[in-house]
Motif scaffolding. Structure first.
Motif, mmCIF file in Angstrom:
data_model
loop_
_atom_site.group_PDB
_atom_site.id
_atom_site.type_symbol
_atom_site.label_atom_id
_atom_site.label_comp_id
_atom_site.label_asym_id
_atom_site.label_seq_id
_atom_site.Cartn_x
_atom_site.Cartn_y
_atom_site.Cartn_z
ATOM 1 N N ASN A 47 7.323 1.241 -7.657
ATOM 2 C CA ASN A 47 8.499 1.283 -8.532
ATOM 3 C C ASN A 47 8.415 2.445 -9.506
ATOM 4 O OD1 ASN A 47 9.738 -0.964 -7.453
ATOM 5 N ND2 ASN A 47 8.884 -2.381 -8.950
ATOM 6 N N TYR A 48 7.224 2.667 -10.038
ATOM 7 C CA TYR A 48 7.042 3.686 -11.060
ATOM 8 C C TYR A 48 6.968 5.077 -10.438
ATOM 9 C CZ TYR A 48 6.457 -0.374 -13.938
ATOM 10 O OH TYR A 48 6.710 -1.561 -14.585
ATOM 11 N N ALA A 49 6.345 5.169 -9.267
ATOM 12 C CA ALA A 49 6.297 6.456 -8.568
ATOM 13 C C ALA A 49 7.707 6.910 -8.205
ATOM 14 C CB ALA A 49 5.425 6.338 -7.318
ATOM 15 N N ALA A 50 8.545 5.971 -7.770
ATOM 16 C CA ALA A 50 9.903 6.313 -7.344
ATOM 17 C C ALA A 50 10.789 6.749 -8.505
ATOM 18 C CB ALA A 50 10.535 5.123 -6.629
ATOM 19 N N SER A 51 10.389 6.435 -9.732
ATOM 20 C CA SER A 51 11.213 6.774 -10.897
ATOM 21 C C SER A 51 10.870 8.126 -11.505
ATOM 22 C CB SER A 51 11.050 5.695 -11.971
ATOM 23 O OG SER A 51 9.760 5.772 -12.577
ATOM 24 N N MET A 52 9.770 8.734 -11.082
ATOM 25 C CA MET A 52 9.264 9.911 -11.789
ATOM 26 C C MET A 52 10.119 11.165 -11.596
ATOM 27 S SD MET A 52 5.153 9.358 -11.536
ATOM 28 C CE MET A 52 4.416 7.901 -12.285
ATOM 29 N N GLN A 53 10.722 11.310 -10.418
ATOM 30 C CA GLN A 53 11.579 12.476 -10.202
ATOM 31 C C GLN A 53 12.762 12.457 -11.163
ATOM 32 O OE1 GLN A 53 12.985 14.461 -6.240
ATOM 33 N NE2 GLN A 53 14.438 12.815 -6.676
ATOM 34 N N ALA A 54 13.424 11.315 -11.269
ATOM 35 C CA ALA A 54 14.563 11.199 -12.172
ATOM 36 C C ALA A 54 14.132 11.399 -13.621
ATOM 37 C CB ALA A 54 15.237 9.835 -12.003
ATOM 38 N N GLN A 55 12.944 10.901 -13.950
ATOM 39 C CA GLN A 55 12.437 11.060 -15.314
ATOM 40 C C GLN A 55 12.221 12.530 -15.645
ATOM 41 O OE1 GLN A 55 11.775 8.285 -17.516
ATOM 42 N NE2 GLN A 55 11.746 9.952 -18.975
ATOM 43 N N GLU A 56 11.629 13.268 -14.716
ATOM 44 C CA GLU A 56 11.401 14.705 -14.936
ATOM 45 C C GLU A 56 12.718 15.462 -15.038
ATOM 46 O OE1 GLU A 56 8.391 16.560 -15.391
ATOM 47 O OE2 GLU A 56 7.943 14.485 -15.939
ATOM 48 N N ASN A 57 13.689 15.089 -14.204
ATOM 49 C CA ASN A 57 15.003 15.741 -14.270
ATOM 50 C C ASN A 57 15.682 15.473 -15.612
ATOM 51 O OD1 ASN A 57 14.646 16.709 -11.682
ATOM 52 N ND2 ASN A 57 15.848 15.081 -10.706
ATOM 53 N N ALA A 58 15.535 14.253 -16.115
ATOM 54 C CA ALA A 58 16.119 13.927 -17.419
ATOM 55 C C ALA A 58 15.465 14.747 -18.524
ATOM 56 C CB ALA A 58 15.971 12.433 -17.695
ATOM 57 N N TYR B 197 16.757 15.104 -22.198
ATOM 58 C CA TYR B 197 16.799 13.678 -22.499
ATOM 59 C C TYR B 197 15.385 13.087 -22.473
ATOM 60 C CZ TYR B 197 21.833 14.013 -21.790
ATOM 61 O OH TYR B 197 23.159 14.356 -21.894
ATOM 62 N N SER B 198 15.212 11.966 -23.172
ATOM 63 C CA SER B 198 13.899 11.324 -23.244
ATOM 64 C C SER B 198 13.693 10.273 -22.159
ATOM 65 C CB SER B 198 13.715 10.646 -24.614
ATOM 66 O OG SER B 198 13.776 11.590 -25.646
ATOM 67 N N GLN B 199 14.768 9.630 -21.730
ATOM 68 C CA GLN B 199 14.656 8.519 -20.792
ATOM 69 C C GLN B 199 15.804 8.533 -19.799
ATOM 70 O OE1 GLN B 199 12.327 6.389 -20.273
ATOM 71 N NE2 GLN B 199 11.104 6.197 -22.124
ATOM 72 N N VAL B 200 15.628 7.750 -18.733
ATOM 73 C CA VAL B 200 16.652 7.557 -17.706
ATOM 74 C C VAL B 200 17.287 6.181 -17.888
ATOM 75 C CG1 VAL B 200 17.039 7.252 -15.229
ATOM 76 C CG2 VAL B 200 15.476 9.030 -16.030
ATOM 77 N N LEU B 201 18.604 6.119 -17.794
ATOM 78 C CA LEU B 201 19.289 4.828 -17.729
ATOM 79 C C LEU B 201 19.633 4.584 -16.265
ATOM 80 C CD1 LEU B 201 20.426 2.423 -19.352
ATOM 81 C CD2 LEU B 201 22.625 3.612 -19.383
ATOM 82 N N TRP B 202 19.034 3.537 -15.703
ATOM 83 C CA TRP B 202 19.200 3.252 -14.277
ATOM 84 C C TRP B 202 20.416 2.375 -14.020
ATOM 85 C CZ3 TRP B 202 16.414 5.903 -10.908
ATOM 86 C CH2 TRP B 202 15.176 6.419 -11.301
ATOM 87 N N LEU B 203 21.149 2.702 -12.952
ATOM 88 C CA LEU B 203 22.250 1.868 -12.475
ATOM 89 C C LEU B 203 21.796 1.098 -11.241
ATOM 90 C CD1 LEU B 203 25.190 4.429 -12.765
ATOM 91 C CD2 LEU B 203 24.362 2.814 -14.493
ATOM 92 N N ARG C 55 17.559 10.068 -26.754
ATOM 93 C CA ARG C 55 18.719 10.377 -25.919
ATOM 94 C C ARG C 55 18.388 9.963 -24.483
ATOM 95 N NH1 ARG C 55 19.574 15.727 -25.217
ATOM 96 N NH2 ARG C 55 21.849 15.527 -25.062
ATOM 97 N N ILE C 56 19.301 9.261 -23.818
ATOM 98 C CA ILE C 56 19.033 8.808 -22.462
ATOM 99 C C ILE C 56 20.097 9.346 -21.498
ATOM 100 C CG2 ILE C 56 17.813 6.750 -23.234
ATOM 101 C CD1 ILE C 56 20.282 5.116 -22.531
ATOM 102 N N HIS C 57 19.681 9.589 -20.267
ATOM 103 C CA HIS C 57 20.551 10.177 -19.246
ATOM 104 C C HIS C 57 20.813 9.164 -18.143
ATOM 105 C CE1 HIS C 57 21.206 12.536 -15.480
ATOM 106 N NE2 HIS C 57 22.041 13.175 -16.265
ATOM 107 N N VAL C 58 22.069 8.943 -17.812
ATOM 108 C CA VAL C 58 22.427 8.002 -16.754
ATOM 109 C C VAL C 58 22.142 8.657 -15.404
ATOM 110 C CG1 VAL C 58 24.262 6.642 -15.705
ATOM 111 C CG2 VAL C 58 24.203 6.953 -18.195
ATOM 112 N N GLU C 59 21.268 8.028 -14.622
ATOM 113 C CA GLU C 59 20.899 8.558 -13.302
ATOM 114 C C GLU C 59 21.958 8.154 -12.279
ATOM 115 O OE1 GLU C 59 19.586 10.425 -10.295
ATOM 116 O OE2 GLU C 59 18.558 10.675 -12.237
ATOM 117 N N ALA D 66 14.068 17.647 -18.220
ATOM 118 C CA ALA D 66 14.494 19.041 -18.084
ATOM 119 C C ALA D 66 15.884 19.259 -18.673
ATOM 120 C CB ALA D 66 14.474 19.441 -16.613
ATOM 121 N N ALA D 67 16.705 18.203 -18.679
ATOM 122 C CA ALA D 67 18.060 18.298 -19.232
ATOM 123 C C ALA D 67 18.104 17.964 -20.719
ATOM 124 C CB ALA D 67 18.995 17.362 -18.465
#
Length: 367
Positions: free
Chosen positions: A204-215, A220-226, A181-185, A217-218
């Motif tokens: 790039n990877y450090a900047a993505s970790m907050q969104a990944q943790e939030n996903a 989801y397994s992954q973030v879908l980036w826009l 399941r993926i979550h649109v950030e 917590a909700a």
């Protein structure tokens, strides 16, 4: 090249081999092999002192620029044991092409890709007993460069260290190829055109970790980036490229300057076209995508990358709504692509594209 390698590459083998792990509990990137490759750069001297040495810590000055200004890049690739015991790499020249593209973007001196590839092959040969033979397992290869000049001025470093370390890794999917399941950030931004999104750099990877943790917590397994400008166009899923089967064709976001040029992405596009399946590389909006999911036109979706190869997607969460894809099951084309790619990588099927390079033959591996 072998003669040049012998002249330029110093080799010191360990006298204290590390204890090999239980291959049933490898995980990812936890265990490191006996040896590593290192090479240094100094302004005015260039890259020099290439060597393979026992794995271990390296001395670092606290003022080294990598700690303060993030001048670093890396790659991810794998070595595989085939059914006959031979060991091969999958499209390694593409990884080092991208390695140098990342170097250019981060103002790091480029390396001699041909020389470094031959040094990598020698490193794998030395540590060949660490390459798992079990299906689904492999030897993960991490080349990287860090800025080492001990100076706090916000300018490009005048010295660097390149290293290659190796880690036996287990099957990415412990329980099979199951959709995630993926979550649109909609708040955080991964990258913008003109930034460093298409470079494999740590930030790039450090900047993505907050969104990944939030996903996570909700649920989801992954973030879908826009995209970072319009916040409408789909770019990547997690740290992978993403594909969508819409009817009888496959759509993937076009490389726009903010999307990583994935080796697995390129391989999947080649495979699909070889199977006479239409592939469109174009912008696709999240509204369009979810509309296809609602009317049943979106039949499959998956991410691609070195670690997972193919990661099926069964559901998208966006603006408080959930959109099921293919009934939450792994799609026919997704499964076929996974089977085709892993078969090519291990040498279970004929390499009709010339993508693999054998570095330890079957007889040598048995010896």
């Amino acid at each position: 090249m072998q003669g040049e390698l012998n002249n330029q590459l110093k080799i010191e083998k360990t006298t204290s081999p590390r204890v090999k792990p239980d291959y049933d509990k490898l995980g990812f990137g936890i265990h490191l092999t006996d040896h590593m490759f290192t090479m240094d750069f100094e302004s005015g001297k260039g890259w020099h002192d290439a060597k393979i040495v026992p794995y271990g810590p390296i001395p670092m000055d606290p003022a080294a620029k990598v700690f303060h200004y993030g001048q670093t890049i890396f790659e991810g690739m794998k070595a595989y044991t085939g059914p006959d015991g031979s060991i091969r790499l999958f499209r390694p020249e593409k990884n080092f092409e991208r390695f140098n593209r990342s170097c250019r973007r981060m103002n790091i001196p480029e390396v001699d890709a041909a020389f470094v590839l031959e040094a990598l092959k020698e490193l794998v040969r030395i540590d060949r007993e660490w390459v798992p033979a079990e299906p689904g397992m492999s030897l993960y290869i991490r080349p990287f460069v860090i800025a080492t000049e001990p100076q706090l001025g916000a300018t490009p470093s005048l010295s660097y260290k390149m290293m290659i370390i190796l880690s036996p890794v287990g099957a990415y999917y412990e329980e099979g190829l199951n959709p995630v399941r993926i979550h649109v950030e909609t708040r955080d931004v991964r990258a913008v055109v003109g930034g460093v999104g298409e470079a494999k750099t740590a930030g790039n990877y450090a900047a993505s970790m907050q969104a990944q943790e939030n996903a996570h917590a909700a649920g989801y397994s992954q973030v879908l980036w826009l995209d970072g400008v319009h916040r409408r166009y789909v770019e990547e899923v997690g740290s992978m490229n993403v594909f969508f089967r819409i009817g009888d064709k496959v759509v993937t976001p076009a490389l726009s300057g903010s999307i990583l040029q994935g080796i697995t992405r390129d391989s999947v596009i080649h495979l699909l076209r070889d199977l006479d399946i239409e592939v469109e590389e174009r912008p696709i909006t999240i509204d369009e995508l979810c509309g296809y999911a609602e009317d049943g036109t979106l039949l499959e979706a998956f991410g691609t990358g070195t670690a997972a190869v193919i990661s099926p997607i069964g559901e998208i969460g966006w603006n408080g709504r959930s959109y099921s894809i293919g009934g939450g099951q792994t799609g026919e084309w997704t499964q076929r692509l996974y089977d085709e790619l892993t078969s090519l990588q291990r040498g279970d099927s004929e390499d009709r594209f010339g993508w693999t390079q054998t570095i330890v033959g079957a007889e040598a591996a048995r010896g």
